[in-house]
Write an enzyme that holds these catalytic residues in place. Sequence first.
Site, PDB file in Angstrom:
ATOM      1  CG  ASP A  43     -13.819  68.812  30.613  1.00  0.00           C
ATOM      2  OD1 ASP A  43     -13.449  69.972  29.966  1.00  0.00           O
ATOM      3  OD2 ASP A  43     -14.101  68.777  31.650  1.00  0.00           O
ATOM      4  CE1 TYR A  48     -13.395  69.000  37.804  1.00  0.00           C
ATOM      5  CE2 TYR A  48     -13.217  67.565  35.891  1.00  0.00           C
ATOM      6  CZ  TYR A  48     -13.773  68.814  36.504  1.00  0.00           C
ATOM      7  OH  TYR A  48     -14.773  69.604  35.834  1.00  0.00           O
ATOM      8  CE  LYS A  73     -13.054  71.759  33.067  1.00  0.00           C
ATOM      9  NZ  LYS A  73     -13.089  70.534  33.540  1.00  0.00           N
ATOM     10  CG  HIS A 110     -12.088  74.835  37.375  1.00  0.00           C
ATOM     11  ND1 HIS A 110     -11.592  73.602  37.559  1.00  0.00           N
ATOM     12  CD2 HIS A 110     -13.429  74.529  37.239  1.00  0.00           C
ATOM     13  CE1 HIS A 110     -12.622  72.747  37.923  1.00  0.00           C
ATOM     14  NE2 HIS A 110     -13.630  73.346  37.496  1.00  0.00           N
ATOM     15  CB  SER A 232     -21.783  57.664  31.544  1.00  0.00           C
ATOM     16  OG  SER A 232     -22.413  56.330  32.108  1.00  0.00           O
TER      17      SER A 232
HETATM   18  P1  NDP Z   1     -23.940  65.202  33.832  1.00  0.00           P
HETATM   19  O1  NDP Z   1     -24.688  66.254  33.575  1.00  0.00           O
HETATM   20  O2  NDP Z   1     -22.915  64.825  32.747  1.00  0.00           O
HETATM   21  O3  NDP Z   1     -24.392  63.982  34.598  1.00  0.00           O
HETATM   22  C1  NDP Z   1     -23.816  62.668  34.783  1.00  0.00           C
HETATM   23  C2  NDP Z   1     -24.592  61.799  35.500  1.00  0.00           C
HETATM   24  O4  NDP Z   1     -25.652  61.228  34.430  1.00  0.00           O
HETATM   25  C3  NDP Z   1     -24.185  60.614  36.173  1.00  0.00           C
HETATM   26  O5  NDP Z   1     -24.978  60.375  37.442  1.00  0.00           O
HETATM   27  C4  NDP Z   1     -24.443  59.481  35.138  1.00  0.00           C
HETATM   28  O6  NDP Z   1     -24.334  58.223  35.864  1.00  0.00           O
HETATM   29  C5  NDP Z   1     -25.689  59.887  34.456  1.00  0.00           C
HETATM   30  N1  NDP Z   1     -25.846  59.656  33.149  1.00  0.00           N
HETATM   31  C6  NDP Z   1     -24.652  59.672  32.000  1.00  0.00           C
HETATM   32  N2  NDP Z   1     -25.388  59.315  30.971  1.00  0.00           N
HETATM   33  C7  NDP Z   1     -26.626  58.604  31.094  1.00  0.00           C
HETATM   34  C8  NDP Z   1     -27.362  57.964  30.230  1.00  0.00           C
HETATM   35  N3  NDP Z   1     -27.184  57.980  29.025  1.00  0.00           N
HETATM   36  N4  NDP Z   1     -28.653  57.747  30.779  1.00  0.00           N
HETATM   37  C9  NDP Z   1     -29.158  58.127  32.216  1.00  0.00           C
HETATM   38  N5  NDP Z   1     -28.016  58.714  33.184  1.00  0.00           N
HETATM   39  C10 NDP Z   1     -26.777  58.963  32.471  1.00  0.00           C
HETATM   40  O7  NDP Z   1     -22.906  65.703  35.016  1.00  0.00           O
HETATM   41  P2  NDP Z   1     -21.319  66.071  35.071  1.00  0.00           P
HETATM   42  O8  NDP Z   1     -21.345  67.198  36.351  1.00  0.00           O
HETATM   43  O9  NDP Z   1     -20.299  65.062  35.231  1.00  0.00           O
HETATM   44  O10 NDP Z   1     -20.999  67.130  33.981  1.00  0.00           O
HETATM   45  C11 NDP Z   1     -20.285  66.675  32.708  1.00  0.00           C
HETATM   46  C12 NDP Z   1     -18.807  67.010  32.732  1.00  0.00           C
HETATM   47  O11 NDP Z   1     -18.884  68.493  32.948  1.00  0.00           O
HETATM   48  C13 NDP Z   1     -17.935  66.542  34.017  1.00  0.00           C
HETATM   49  O12 NDP Z   1     -17.791  65.356  33.955  1.00  0.00           O
HETATM   50  C14 NDP Z   1     -16.792  67.598  34.007  1.00  0.00           C
HETATM   51  O13 NDP Z   1     -15.888  67.296  33.046  1.00  0.00           O
HETATM   52  C15 NDP Z   1     -17.335  69.063  33.354  1.00  0.00           C
HETATM   53  N6  NDP Z   1     -17.903  69.985  34.620  1.00  0.00           N
HETATM   54  C16 NDP Z   1     -17.405  71.133  34.618  1.00  0.00           C
HETATM   55  C17 NDP Z   1     -17.623  71.956  35.710  1.00  0.00           C
HETATM   56  C18 NDP Z   1     -16.714  73.165  35.578  1.00  0.00           C
HETATM   57  O14 NDP Z   1     -16.993  73.875  36.618  1.00  0.00           O
HETATM   58  N7  NDP Z   1     -16.044  73.582  34.667  1.00  0.00           N
HETATM   59  C19 NDP Z   1     -18.421  71.644  36.712  1.00  0.00           C
HETATM   60  C20 NDP Z   1     -19.106  70.441  36.749  1.00  0.00           C
HETATM   61  C21 NDP Z   1     -18.622  69.373  35.609  1.00  0.00           C
HETATM   62  P3  NDP Z   1     -23.367  57.162  35.491  1.00  0.00           P
HETATM   63  O15 NDP Z   1     -21.989  57.541  35.662  1.00  0.00           O
HETATM   64  O16 NDP Z   1     -23.680  56.030  36.494  1.00  0.00           O
HETATM   65  O17 NDP Z   1     -23.944  56.601  34.086  1.00  0.00           O
END
Ligand code: NDP
Length: 285
Positions: A43, A48, A73, A110, A232
């Site tokens: 995604d 981005y 998007k 988006h 992540s």
């Molecule tokens: P998430 O809710 O997926 O959280 C990501 C955070 O969680 C990072 O800090 C990551 O750290 C941490 N994390 C991931 N896995 C673990 C784990 N197993 N244990 C502990 N910590 C963990 O946030 P996002 O905002 O990135 O949402 C996911 C996706 O949704 C985005 O990447 C994007 O593709 C989409 N999105 C879409 C939006 C929209 O407007 N349509 C808006 C926001 C997001 P680390 O990387 O250090 O592991």
Amino acid sequence: MKTVRLNNGVTMPIIGFGVFQIPLEETQAAVEAALEAGYRHLDTAASYGNEEAVGAAIAASGLPRDDLFVTTKLWIQHAPTGSVEDDTKRAFDTSLRRLGLDHLDLYLIHQPLGDYYSEWRAMQQLHTEGRIRAIGVSNFHSDRLVDLIDHNEIPPAVNQIETHPFHQRVADHELMRERGVQIESWGPFAEGRNDLFTDPVLSAIAEAHATSVAQVVLRWLIQRDVVVIPKSVRPDRMAQNLDIFDFALTDDQMKQIASLDTGASLFFDHRDPAMVSRLGGRRTD
Ligand code: NDP
């Protein structure tokens, strides 16, 4: 991998890999590691700024195109050519070129801002021409979603919205079920806000299953038929976030998690005029 069936018959893996906010120079390696871990659904978004890095990872993986489900998007189009429909088609071509692909699996509007009816008409055409397997939206509140459905030929296959234990979207989800639109969660961990990873209710459930809180949250979402795209940069967490199919939450545990809902966004409100102007004024071209 478990899949969901969209309203046009296309199947979509219920877990994908999100790439928002991964530093650009780390994105290719992160996506390569995610593909190595077993993710087949990616995604990204034009806004981005990392579609090229995602495309480079896809190319480096050597995976057959048909094994992958790729979403990007469309950012809000500002009609520099005078036609939002033409600009949408141009933006689509640009995304596809950056990704190094000849078709997309899912293309989302988006934001519910600007002239998204013209954007949707262009996307319907691209879909009909076979260049996008499914079209959908993101961040649409239920009223905007229904209006779009009621005044167009093709209903969105997906609505990607903020969905996590503190903002569960129960009524929106119900409406989407009624209208045949698949819910997809963004921010499944609320990006760790509200101390999600140490929340006492989630931690107790994780302990009971000998899993992590992250796994409990993802399991809770997929048990409600919500598509998830956790992000992540760490390969151990990428693998952990995929490993949620050998345990199930009980009805009581589902109810305990239901009690965490605050009914409000932890990020921003798409109905806040200041936010509407801020997002609407952002240019990606
Ligand atoms: P998430 O809710 O997926 O959280 C990501 C955070 O969680 C990072 O800090 C990551 O750290 C941490 N994390 C991931 N896995 C673990 C784990 N197993 N244990 C502990 N910590 C963990 O946030 P996002 O905002 O990135 O949402 C996911 C996706 O949704 C985005 O990447 C994007 O593709 C989409 N999105 C879409 C939006 C929209 O407007 N349509 C808006 C926001 C997001 P680390 O990387 O250090 O592991």
